[in-house]
Design an enzyme around this catalytic site. Structure first.
Site, PDB file in Angstrom:
ATOM      1  N   GLU A   6     -15.944 -16.814  -3.143  1.00  0.00           N
ATOM      2  CA  GLU A   6     -16.632 -17.978  -3.394  1.00  0.00           C
ATOM      3  C   GLU A   6     -16.303 -19.676  -4.050  1.00  0.00           C
ATOM      4  O   GLU A   6     -17.094 -20.486  -3.976  1.00  0.00           O
ATOM      5  CB  GLU A   6     -18.368 -18.027  -2.562  1.00  0.00           C
ATOM      6  CG  GLU A   6     -18.456 -17.198  -1.907  1.00  0.00           C
ATOM      7  CD  GLU A   6     -20.637 -17.295  -2.148  1.00  0.00           C
ATOM      8  OE1 GLU A   6     -21.270 -17.362  -2.867  1.00  0.00           O
ATOM      9  OE2 GLU A   6     -20.716 -17.308  -0.960  1.00  0.00           O
ATOM     10  N   GLU A  11     -20.279 -11.338   3.664  1.00  0.00           N
ATOM     11  CA  GLU A  11     -21.048 -10.700   3.407  1.00  0.00           C
ATOM     12  C   GLU A  11     -22.478 -11.812   3.894  1.00  0.00           C
ATOM     13  O   GLU A  11     -22.507 -12.654   4.554  1.00  0.00           O
ATOM     14  CB  GLU A  11     -21.740 -12.159   1.692  1.00  0.00           C
ATOM     15  CG  GLU A  11     -20.876 -11.773   0.594  1.00  0.00           C
ATOM     16  CD  GLU A  11     -21.014 -12.161  -1.095  1.00  0.00           C
ATOM     17  OE1 GLU A  11     -22.225 -12.812  -0.833  1.00  0.00           O
ATOM     18  OE2 GLU A  11     -19.965 -11.856  -1.575  1.00  0.00           O
TER      19      GLU A  11
HETATM   20  C1  GAL Z   1     -23.457 -15.135  -2.627  1.00  0.00           C
HETATM   21  C2  GAL Z   1     -22.393 -14.486  -4.038  1.00  0.00           C
HETATM   22  C3  GAL Z   1     -22.305 -12.788  -3.745  1.00  0.00           C
HETATM   23  C4  GAL Z   1     -24.319 -12.884  -3.838  1.00  0.00           C
HETATM   24  C5  GAL Z   1     -25.128 -12.916  -3.384  1.00  0.00           C
HETATM   25  C6  GAL Z   1     -26.356 -13.552  -3.258  1.00  0.00           C
HETATM   26  O1  GAL Z   1     -22.979 -16.068  -2.549  1.00  0.00           O
HETATM   27  O2  GAL Z   1     -20.353 -14.394  -3.129  1.00  0.00           O
HETATM   28  O3  GAL Z   1     -21.803 -12.515  -5.688  1.00  0.00           O
HETATM   29  O4  GAL Z   1     -24.062 -13.110  -5.466  1.00  0.00           O
HETATM   30  O5  GAL Z   1     -24.620 -14.382  -2.941  1.00  0.00           O
HETATM   31  O6  GAL Z   1     -26.302 -11.624  -3.626  1.00  0.00           O
END
Ligand code: GAL
Length: 849
Positions: free
Chosen positions: A178, A247
Site C-alpha cells: 500500500e 485484501e
Molecule cells: C491494510 C494493510 C494491512 C492491514 C489492514 C488492516 O491497509 O495493508 O496490512 O493493516 O490494512 O487490517
C-alpha cells in the site's frame, strides 16, 4: 412428505500442487496454461503455531479456498543485521510446504514492510537506528537492508523449490505494501523508491509475477492490486493486468479499550460476488484466520493480543459459522461459473434502478449470470430472460446456467454454531484446585540494579528501550517541607502528567498511585491523580510503557512516545514542574532481565510460595505449575480479574494481557446488525463497556500433560486466584430451513444422487470432529426469531415441532414439512456429545411439501 438421511464421510486426499510458469493477461492468471479464478485466504504463520497449520490450511480448503496468502514478517526473521531466525512459529519453509502438501497455492507477500497491525509494520526496530535510515523512501540504508532481506527470502524459497516456476506452490509475490497512499509524502524520493522496489523485485527472477497493492504507478510487469471492503469498481492501471483483490477485510482488528467489530457474512459475500461479477479473478480474504499476536508482536498503540478479526476461521482455529459456511457455499457457486466467467464474454444488462445483470456467454453456448441489487434498503423483483427473480436489498444472485439461482449472498443457508468458553480451573496434578500453589516475587518500584543514565528532562521511550521491552522507569525526588498546608489539612496534592504514549503507572515512595493510558491513538493523554506525599524526601517513580509500536503511516518510523510534562499541584508554592528535573532512568523491569519466565531464569530468584496469592499487588511476578486442561478443545486463559501485564506458558510467550474496558457507550454498539449498505469498521460493533479482551489463546501444543509452568508479570494489580483456563467448545448448532432459503444446485458431491432432495430447500448440519447430535434443544415450525442459542418461538409456532424433529432424529430420519399459510421457517438446534469413531457426522435435513 419425503424423508431422507445422508451420512457423508469426508475423505482427505493429498495432492501436491505442481505448476509450471505463471503468466497473466487482462482477464486472469494463467497457471500451467490454464486460466484460473482463485479464492485466496490470508493465514499469517506466526499468528498461530506449527501444530495448527495443517488444520487451518485444511479448514480453508474445505471452505472452498484455493490459495493461502501470507506476509513475511521481517522483524521476526532478521533479529539483528544478518542474524536470521526461522524456528517455531517463524518456520516459513515449513508453512509453505504445509500449503503445498494440502494441494493449494501460496501468495507470498514479502513486503518486507507489511503494516498488518504487526509491531513496527514488520520492519526490524534495529534498522531505525542504523545511522541515516528513513523507512520506505529512496534512502540507501533502508534500500540496502530491504533488498538484502528480500533476496534472502527469495533465495530461501528458490532453494526449497517453492516457486511455481520450480514446481512449487508460490504463484505470486508481493513487494512493498500500500505504498501508493504514502508516496507523495516522500516527494520525488517516494516515486523513485516505488519504482526501485518494483525493479528490484522483478530482478529477483522468481519466475512468477510480482504484485504491488494500492500502487497506482506500479511499472510493468508488476500488477497493481486492490485492498478495500469493496473492489468491484477497481481497475488495474493497465488493461493487460488481471483484476486482483489482495485484501478484502471480512472483519476488523481490535485495540485495547476499543470495540469489537463484526462484518456480516451477507455483506462479505455481497462484496465477493460483486467482484467476480465485475471481472475479478483473484480474491483474497484478509484475514481468513487472524490468529494471535503472541508475545510483543502486536503493533500499536494498543493492538490487542487477539487478532481474531471476525475472520471465517476464529482465533482458536474453529470455523466461524455462519460466515465460514456461507462463504463456502458462495465459493462453490462462483466455481460453478468459473469456466464461462474466464472464457466467455460479459454483457451488462440493466434491470432497473440498482439492479443489473452481468451475463457471461461463451462459444459453446454456456452462460452464467450474476444479478445484483445494490439498493441498500429495498428488495426488488426483476424480469431476466422471461423469468422473475426476487433479490433482497444489497444482494447478488448467482445463476451458473443463466436460469437457476444457486446462491444469493443475503440468504444465509449455512448452519450457525453455539460457541462457548467453558471455564475450568488451574489445577495441579492430583492436588485439586484448592491446593494450587503460587510462587510470588515482587519488583521494587523504581530503579533496580544500577541506573542506566541520569538526564535533566525526558527521553523518548522507543529511542531508549529500542523496543527490547515495554517498560522504562523514570525516577526523581522532591523535598516536601513540614510547613506544607496539605500536611496539616490532611489533603493530597495532585500529580499531573502529560504523555504522548502509551501508558504509565505512577508510584510515590514505592506506593502505587494509579495508571494513565492513552486512547490508542497518538493524541497525548493526561494522568491526574491525588498522591500521598510526606514531609521530607519523596521518591516519584514512573513506569512508562509502550503497548506495541506504530505499524504504518508516512514517516511512522519517527513516531515517538513518552512524557512531556510532570507537575505536582497543591503545594504552598502552587504547582511545581518536575519536567526539567534530573530524572534517573532504567530500561525494563528486573524480572524480564532475569528471565523469570523461562528455563534457567525461573530459578534466578527466591520465590515465596503460598496457596493464597496476594491480591491487587502491583509489579508482581506469579508462577504456578498446572496440568493441561482436559479434552482436545482449544484453550484460553481467562484474565478478567487481572490488571495488565505479560503471560507465558512453559517459556512460550502468550502475550500482553489487559482486560481494559471499552470506554464506548452502549449506543456506540449494535444489538443487531443490518448487513445492508456499505460496511465500515464502526458499523456493527459489540463489546461497548466490556473488556476488549478477556481470553488469551494458549495453543494446546504448548502444554505437556502436567508440570506446565505458567508465569505472569502483573503491572498494576489483579486477583490471580481468579485466573481460569477456558476451553473453546462448540456446544450446539442451528440451522434454518424455509421456502426463502433454497440452495438448489449446491449439493456436495454424492448428495445430488439423492434425487428426492433436488430442488427443495434443505439444511445441512456438520458436527465438530468426534461428535454427533445428542439432543434437539429447540425446534419451531412457524415464525421463530432470535439468534442461535437464544431463539424464541413466534406467534404461529407449531407445538409438535420438537416432537417431530426428535422423533425423526431418533429414527435417524429427518423431515421437515413445508407449506402452510404463513411465511414459515424451521429452526433447529442440536447439541453434541462424543462419538466413538473418528468420523465426522454430516446430517442432512430435507424438506418438501
Ligand atoms: C491494510 C494493510 C494491512 C492491514 C489492514 C488492516 O491497509 O495493508 O496490512 O493493516 O490494512 O487490517
Amino acid at each position: 412428505m419425503k424423508l431422507c438421511l445422508l451420512v457423508a464421510v469426508l475423505l482427505v486426499t493429498v495432492t501436491l500442487v505442481s505448476c509450471g510458469n505463471v503468466s497473466y493477461d487482462g482477464r486472469s492468471l494463467i497457471i500451467d496454461g490454464q486460466r484460473k479464478l482463485l479464492i485466496s485466504a490470508s493465514i499469517h504463520y506466526p499468528r498461530s503455531v506449527p501444530a495448527m497449520w495443517p488444520g487451518l490450511v485444511q479448514t480453508a480448503k474445505e471452505g472452498g479456498v484455493d490459495v493461502i496468502e501470507t506476509y513475511v514478517f521481517w522483524n521476526g526473521h532478521e533479529l539483528s543485521p544478518g542474524n536470521y531466525y526461522f524456528g517455531g512459529r517463524f518456520d516459513l519453509v515449513k508453512f509453505a510446504k504445509t500449503v503445498q502438501q494440502a494441494g493449494m497455492f501460496l501468495i507470498l507477500r514479502i513486503g518486507p514492510f507489511v503494516a498488518a497491525e504487526w509491531n513496527f509494520g514488520g520492519v526490524p526496530v534495529w534498522l531505525h537506528y542504523v545511522p541515516g535510515t528513513v523507512f520506505r523512501t529512496y534512502n540507501q540504508p533502508f534500500m540496502y537492508h530491504m533488498q538484502k532481506f528480500t533476496t534472502y527470502i527469495v533465495n530461501l524459497m528458490k532453494q526449497e523449490k517453492l516457486f511455481a516456476s520450480q514446481g512449487g506452490p508460490i504463484i505470486l509475490a508481493q513487494i512493498e505494501n500500500e505504498y501508493g497512499y504514502y508516496e507523495n509524502f516522500y516527494k520525488e524520493d517516494g516515486k523513485k523508491y516505488a519504482l526501485w522496489a518494483a525493479k528490484m523485485a522483478v530482478s529477483q527472477n522468481t519466475g512468477v509475477p510480482w504484485i504491488m497493492c494500492q500502487q497506482w504507478d506500479a511499472p510493468d510487469p508488476v500488477i497493481d492490486t486492490c485492498n478495500s471492503f469493496y473492489c468491484d469498481q477497481f481497475k488495474p492501471t493497465s488493461p493487460n493486468r488481471p483484476k486482483i483483490w489482495t485484501e478484502n477485510w471480512p472483519g476488523w482488528f481490535k485495540t485495547f479499550g476499543g470495540r469489537d467489530p463484526h462484518r456480516p457474512a451477507e455483506d462479505v459475500a455481497f462484496s465477493v460476488a460483486r467482484f467476480f461479477q465485475k471481472g475479478g479473478s483473484v480474491h483474497n480474504y484478509y484475514m481468513y484466520h487472524g490468529g494471535t499476536n503472541f508475545g510483543r508482536t502486536a503493533g500499536g498503540p494498543f493492538i490487542t493480543t487477539s487478532y481474531d478479526y471476525d475472520a471465517p476461521i476464529d482465533e482458536y482455529g474453529l470455523p466461524r459459522f455462519p460466515k465460514w459456511g456461507h462463504l463456502k457455499e458462495l465459493h462453490r457457486a462462483i466455481k460453478l461459473c468459473e469456466h464461462v466467467l474466464l472464457n466467455g464474454k460479459p454483457v451488462n444488462v440493466s434491470l432497473g434502478p440498482f439492479v443489473e445483470a452481468d451475463v457471461y456467454t461463451d462459444s459453446s453456448g454456456a452462460c452464467a449470470a450474476f444479478i445484483s441489487n445494490s439498493d441498500d434498503k429495498n428488495d426488488r423483483t426483476v424480469e431476466f430472460r422471461n423469468t422473475s427473480y426476487s433479490l433482497p436489498a444489497w444482494s447478488v444472485s448467482i445463476l451458473p446456467d443463466c436460469k437457476n439461482v444457486v446462491f444469493n449472498t443475503a440468504k444465509v443457508n449455512s448452519q450457525t454454531n453455539v460457541v462457548a468458553m467453558i471455564p475450568g480451573s488451574l489445577q495441579q496434578s492430583n492436588k485439586g484446585v484448592n491446593s494450587l500453589i503460587w510462587d510470588i516475587v515482587k519488583e521494587k518500584p523504581g530503579i533496580w540494579g544500577t541506573a542506566d543514565f541520569v538526564k535533566n528532562g525526558f527521553v523518548d521511550l522507543i529511542n531508549t528501550t529500542k523496543d527490547t521491552t515495554d517498560y522504562l522507569w523514570h525516577t526523581t525526588s522532591i523535598f516536601v517541607g513540614e510547613n506544607e498546608e496539605f500536611l496539616k489539612k490532611g489533603s493530597k496534592p495532585v500529580l499531573l502528567i502529560e504523555s504522548t504514549g502509551h501508558a504509565l503507572h505512577a508510584f510515590v515512595n514505592q506506593e502505587y498511585q494509579g495508571t494513565g493510558t492513552g486512547n490508542g491513538t497518538h493524541s497525548p493523554f493526561t494522568f491526574k491523580n491525588p498522591i500521598s506525599l510526606r514531609a521530607g524526601k519523596n521518591e516519584i517513580a514512573l513506569l512508562c510503557l509502550t503497548v506495541g509500536l506504530q505499524t504504518a503511516g508516512p514517516f511512522y518510523d519517527f513516531v515517538g512516545a513518552g512524557l512531556t510534562s510532570v507537575k505536582i499541584k497543591g503545594l504552598n508554592n502552587g504547582t511545581i514542574d518536575l519536567s526539567s528535573y534530573a530524572w534517573t532512568y532504567k530500561i525494563g523491569v528486573q524480572g524480564e532481565h532475569l528471565k523469570l519466565y523461562q528455563g534457567d531464569g525461573l530459578s534466578n530468584v527466591n520465590w515465596t510460595s503460598t496457596s493464597e496469592p496476594p491480591k491487587m499487588q502491583p509489579l508482581t511476578w506469579y508462577k504456578t505449575i498446572v496440568d493441561a486442561p482436559p479434552g482436545d478443545e482449544p484453550i484460553g486463559l481467562d484474565m478478567l480479574h487481572m490488571g495488565k501485564g505479560l503471560a507465558w506458558l512453559n517459556g512460550e510467550e502468550i502475550g500482553r494481557y489487559w482486560p481494559r474496558k471499552s470506554e464506548f457507550k452502549s449506543e456506540d454498539c449494535v444489538k443487531e446488525c443490518d448487513y445492508r449498505g456499505k460496511f465500515n469498521p464502526d458499523k456493527c460493533d459489540t463489546g461497548c463497556g466490556e473488556p476488549t479482551q478477556r481470553w488469551y489463546h494458549v495453543p494446546r501444543s504448548w502444554f505437556k500433560p502436567s508440570g506446565n509452568v505458567l508465569v505472569l508479570f502483573e503491572e498494576k494489580g489483579g486477583e490471580p486466584d481468579k485466573i481460569r483456563f477456558v476451553r473453546r467448545k462448540i456446544s450446539g448448532a442451528c440451522a434454518l430451513v424455509s421456502e426463502d432459503y433454497p440452495s438448489v444446485g449446491l449439493l456436495s458431491q454424492g448428495e445430488d444422487k439423492v434425487q428426492n432432495i433436488k430442488n427443495i430447500p434443505f439444511a445441512r448440519l456438520t458436527c465438530p470432529s468426534n461428535t454427533h447430535i445428542s439432543a434437539v434443544k429447540f425446534a419451531s415450525f412457524g415464525t421463530p426469531s432470535g439468534a442461535c442459542g437464544s431463539f424464541l418461538k413466534g406467534d404461529c409456532h407449531d407445538p409438535i415441532s420438537s416432537t417431530v424433529v426428535e422423533k425423526v432424529y431418533l429414527f435417524a430420519i429427518f423431515c421437515i414439512a413445508f407449506g402452510g399459510l404463513f411465511s414459515t421457517k424451521y429452526l433447529l438446534i442440536f447439541s453434541f456429545s462424543k462419538l466413538t469413531t473418528q468420523l465426522r457426522d454430516t446430517l442432512m435435513l430435507s424438506a418438501s411439501d
